[in-house]
Design an enzyme around this catalytic site. Structure first.
Site, PDB file in Angstrom:
ATOM      1  N   PRO A 274      -7.129 -10.362  -5.490  1.00 54.95           N
ATOM      2  CA  PRO A 274      -5.681  -9.660  -5.676  1.00 54.95           C
ATOM      3  C   PRO A 274      -5.668  -8.677  -6.651  1.00 54.95           C
ATOM      4  CG  PRO A 274      -6.124 -11.944  -6.917  1.00 54.95           C
ATOM      5  CD  PRO A 274      -7.366 -11.482  -6.288  1.00 54.95           C
ATOM      6  N   ARG A 312       4.251   6.230  -4.550  1.00 53.94           N
ATOM      7  CA  ARG A 312       4.383   5.361  -3.309  1.00 53.94           C
ATOM      8  C   ARG A 312       5.601   5.537  -2.484  1.00 53.94           C
ATOM      9  NH1 ARG A 312       4.598   0.457  -3.486  1.00 53.94           N
ATOM     10  NH2 ARG A 312       3.110   0.069  -1.789  1.00 53.94           N
ATOM     11  N   CYS A 344       8.158  20.349  -7.560  1.00 54.74           N
ATOM     12  CA  CYS A 344       8.534  21.163  -6.661  1.00 54.74           C
ATOM     13  C   CYS A 344       8.123  20.982  -5.097  1.00 54.74           C
ATOM     14  CB  CYS A 344       7.910  22.544  -6.879  1.00 54.74           C
ATOM     15  SG  CYS A 344       8.254  23.072  -8.649  1.00 54.74           S
ATOM     16  N   TYR A 373      -0.750   0.260  -8.282  1.00 54.67           N
ATOM     17  CA  TYR A 373      -0.663   1.547  -7.704  1.00 54.67           C
ATOM     18  C   TYR A 373       0.589   2.388  -8.037  1.00 54.67           C
ATOM     19  CZ  TYR A 373      -3.291  -1.636  -4.754  1.00 54.67           C
ATOM     20  OH  TYR A 373      -4.408  -2.664  -4.259  1.00 54.67           O
TER      21      TYR A 373
HETATM   22  N1  LLP Z   1     -10.011  -5.650  -2.028  1.00 51.26           N
HETATM   23  C1  LLP Z   1     -10.294  -4.554  -1.259  1.00 51.26           C
HETATM   24  C2  LLP Z   1     -11.349  -4.482  -0.974  1.00 51.26           C
HETATM   25  C3  LLP Z   1      -9.172  -3.579  -1.228  1.00 51.26           C
HETATM   26  O1  LLP Z   1      -9.410  -2.642  -0.600  1.00 51.26           O
HETATM   27  C4  LLP Z   1      -7.958  -3.765  -1.948  1.00 51.26           C
HETATM   28  C5  LLP Z   1      -7.099  -2.907  -1.743  1.00 51.26           C
HETATM   29  C6  LLP Z   1      -8.015  -5.004  -2.672  1.00 51.26           C
HETATM   30  C7  LLP Z   1      -8.923  -5.668  -2.660  1.00 51.26           C
HETATM   31  C8  LLP Z   1      -6.654  -5.120  -3.712  1.00 51.26           C
HETATM   32  O2  LLP Z   1      -5.435  -5.534  -2.440  1.00 51.26           O
HETATM   33  P1  LLP Z   1      -3.996  -6.004  -3.086  1.00 51.26           P
HETATM   34  O3  LLP Z   1      -4.140  -7.143  -3.492  1.00 51.26           O
HETATM   35  O4  LLP Z   1      -3.812  -5.017  -4.156  1.00 51.26           O
HETATM   36  O5  LLP Z   1      -3.188  -5.716  -1.945  1.00 51.26           O
HETATM   37  N2  LLP Z   1      -2.223   2.310  -2.767  1.00 51.26           N
HETATM   38  C9  LLP Z   1      -1.610   1.270  -1.728  1.00 51.26           C
HETATM   39  C10 LLP Z   1      -2.537  -0.060  -1.661  1.00 51.26           C
HETATM   40  C11 LLP Z   1      -3.990   0.053  -1.308  1.00 51.26           C
HETATM   41  C12 LLP Z   1      -4.465  -0.906  -1.218  1.00 51.26           C
HETATM   42  C13 LLP Z   1      -6.096  -0.768  -1.106  1.00 51.26           C
HETATM   43  N3  LLP Z   1      -6.999  -1.857  -0.985  1.00 51.26           N
HETATM   44  C14 LLP Z   1      -0.179   0.909  -2.246  1.00 51.26           C
HETATM   45  O6  LLP Z   1       0.237   1.559  -3.040  1.00 51.26           O
HETATM   46  O7  LLP Z   1       0.522   0.235  -1.454  1.00 51.26           O
END
Ligand code: LLP
Length: 416
Positions: A274, A312, A344, A373
């Site tokens: 997570p 975001r 800009c 993020y």
């Molecule tokens: N494991 C893998 C292989 C991943 O690709 C990701 C996120 C995670 C774990 C963690 O996921 P989470 O629990 O945070 O959802 N920049 C985007 C989110 C990109 C997520 C990429 N991978 C945003 O700001 O919403």
């Protein structure tokens, strides 16, 4: 966001007033609550207590060393996707035996560093990567512990940019090719097959896609065992969503309840990755109103934070609540505004057509749910120094990353 509440008329992080923080360290600044971080980590740990498990915090969501060290001390593991994240994880004190390495494009150097550090596992995403890892491990005279990331092809029902478990995405090994890939992996001398892995997307607000994907993975694990390929760990990835506005994502416990029946039956060690759900609602972006502007068509509130600080909203159309730091503003009139930064680009907004309490020049605002993020995706676009980061613990705070200086921004550049 229980650790961000109004006390004595000001929005506070735990017991620290954001107004006094802004006076001390300036704006824009990211402010994180240590209590919130630990609460969410522990909620995962408790929810999966009945099975052997490791909660590997996904560093990409927020890689600040202060944040990482807090989680490492609490017993978390780490999910990394680059050599840089390996460096940070080790520097922050995560034991290598609790580090897993995910990602579609690991380089040989990154593989070598991770093997030398003796990490827990590589989540391998293609046959090409598998063969390369086998070679690198044999060169070092070791065996790389491996899980194959399998793409279960379920619809996570999230924003297309952050859905990863669909047939059309670049991630993982297609479900239909998984058995064959495992057979090849089992035959390699530089690789030891240990587990199975998935990650279907991010900001998921329903438990059903997770449960469907785990059920597919469980059927694969059984088929592998019939072929005498022993699977000891199942990595269920990350992706649990957070509440920004009206979403009602499953709680940690509901999430665990959806996954545990299939996992319990397999008798495996469960790995979790997570990111957002640990740090997202543990942080805000604190910013000051520079100007008000009324074009006749629209009202704008120009703030000192921008898309380089938090990308975001323009990138994913994501909603971040904006709260005035002064509670008194909440009783006053409201107005519909765009909250925009100094960059800009017309894409430089943090909120669009938002009904907000009227704010005046000099007011402080908190952009909520910005712990994940946020800083992690910040850039220096428009040669803007990246914001300071602060970790609050009760009534004290630590500047866990100082604001960048102009000198920082040109360090490493030369004129020919
Ligand atoms: N494991 C893998 C292989 C991943 O690709 C990701 C996120 C995670 C774990 C963690 O996921 P989470 O629990 O945070 O959802 N920049 C985007 C989110 C990109 C997520 C990429 N991978 C945003 O700001 O919403």
């Amino acid at each position: 966001m229980d650790h961000f509440t109004y006390r004595n008329f000001d929005l506070c992080c735990e017991q620290v007033s954001l107004r006094s923080l802004a006076a001390d360290i300036g704006t824009p600044a990211y402010v994180y609550s240590k209590a919130a971080l630990l609460e969410s980590y522990r909620a995962y740990d408790d929810a999966f207590a009945e099975v052997p498990h490791v909660v590997c915090y996904s560093i990409k969501a927020n890689a600040n060393l202060g944040v990482l060290a807090t989680l490492a001390r609490a017993g978390a593991g780490a999910d990394i996707v680059s050599g840089g994240e390996l460096f940070r994880a080790l520097r922050a004190g995560f034991p290598p035996s609790r580090i897993i390495f995910s990602g579609v494009g690991k380089t040989r150097d990154e593989m070598r560093d991770a093997l030398e550090a003796e990490i827990l596992m590589f989540n391998v995403e293609s046959l090409s990567e598998l063969r390369t890892l086998d070679e690198v491990a044999r060169e070092l005279g070791v065996r790389a512990p491996v899980a194959l990331r399998v793409n279960p092809d379920v619809d996570p029902q999230t924003h297309p940019y952050i859905a990863t478990g669909l047939k059309t995405s670049k991630f993982g090994i297609p479900f239909a090719q998984a058995l064959e890939a495992y057979e090849e992996a089992a035959s390699l001398k530089g690789v030891e097959v240990v587990g199975a892995d998935m990650h279907i997307g991010s900001q998921l607000t329903k438990a059903a896609p997770f449960a469907d994907a785990v059920a597919r993975l469980a059927s694969l694990v059984k088929a592998l065992r019939e072929r005498a390929i022993a699977i000891r760990t199942v990595d269920v990835g990350g992706g649990l969503g957070i509440r920004h506005r009206e979403e009602t994502p499953p709680t940690h416990r509901e999430y665990a309840m959806a996954l545990l029946p299939a996992l319990r039956e397999l008798g495996v060690t469960v790995l979790l990755e997570p990111g957002r759900s640990i740090v997202g609602n543990a942080g805000v972006l604190l910013t000051r109103v520079l100007y008000r502007k009324d074009t006749g068509n629209k009202k704008f509130v120009v703030i000192d934070a921008a898309m380089n600080d938090l990308i975001r909203p323009p990138l994913y159309d994501s909603y971040h609540e904006v709260r005035p730091v002064s509670e008194a503003r909440l009783g006053g009139p409201t107005e519909k505004v765009d909250v925009v930064g100094p960059i800009c680009e017309s894409g430089d907004f943090l909120a669009k057509d938002r009904e907000l309490a009227r704010t005046e020049e000099g007011d402080l605002l908190a952009v909520m749910s910005a712990g994940a993020y946020g800083f992690a995706m910040a850039s220096n676009y428009n040669t803007r120094p990246r914001a300071a980061e602060v970790l609050v613990d009760g009534n004290r705070y630590t500047i866990v990353r100082r604001r960048e200086t102009y000198e920082d921004l040109v360090a490493g550049e030369t004129t020919p």
